[in-house]
Scaffold this motif. Structure first.
Motif: not given
Length: 119
Positions: A82-102
């Motif tokens: 259900g993608l929308k025009p407002e979803d347009t962006a560069m998407y990155y994955c991120a990882a850590d062993n500290v819980d940063w959530v979002l």
């Protein structure tokens, strides 16, 4: 050497779907997330998954995006429906062993993959 490599971005019409992948090498992480950044905007958290499979989503994508991981492949996914025009962006994955959530404070980041949604 720790490395996160995203793939799966592209251009779709509104209502379409894409699946992003993030292959992690060199390390096993407890917390991983997907973020996005549109031109002129701050980086924002989209989805998060922790070591036990618990997930969290931004309100803007709830019900449309699903985060998952394949531990055997050490790969993170983001299914986007259900993608929308407002979803347009560069998407990155991120990882850590500290819980940063979002919060965009993760230690390790991929190079990004572009998602463009046209109306």
């Amino acid at each position: 050497q720790v490395q996160l490599v995203e793939s799966g971005g592209g251009s779709v019409q509104a209502g379409g779907s894409l699946r992003l992948s993030c292959a992690a090498s060199g390390y096993i992480y407890s917390y991983m997330g997907w973020f996005r950044q549109a031109p002129g905007k701050e980086r924002e958290g989209v989805a998060y998954i922790r070591y036990d499979g618990i997930t969290t989503y931004a309100d803007s994508v709830k019900g449309r995006f699903t985060i998952s991981k394949d531990s055997a492949k050490n790969t993170l996914y983001l299914q986007m429906n259900g993608l929308k025009p407002e979803d347009t962006a560069m998407y990155y994955c991120a990882a850590d062993n500290v819980d940063w959530v979002l919060y965009p404070l993760y230690k390790d980041w991929g190079q990004g993959t572009q998602v463009t949604v046209s109306s």
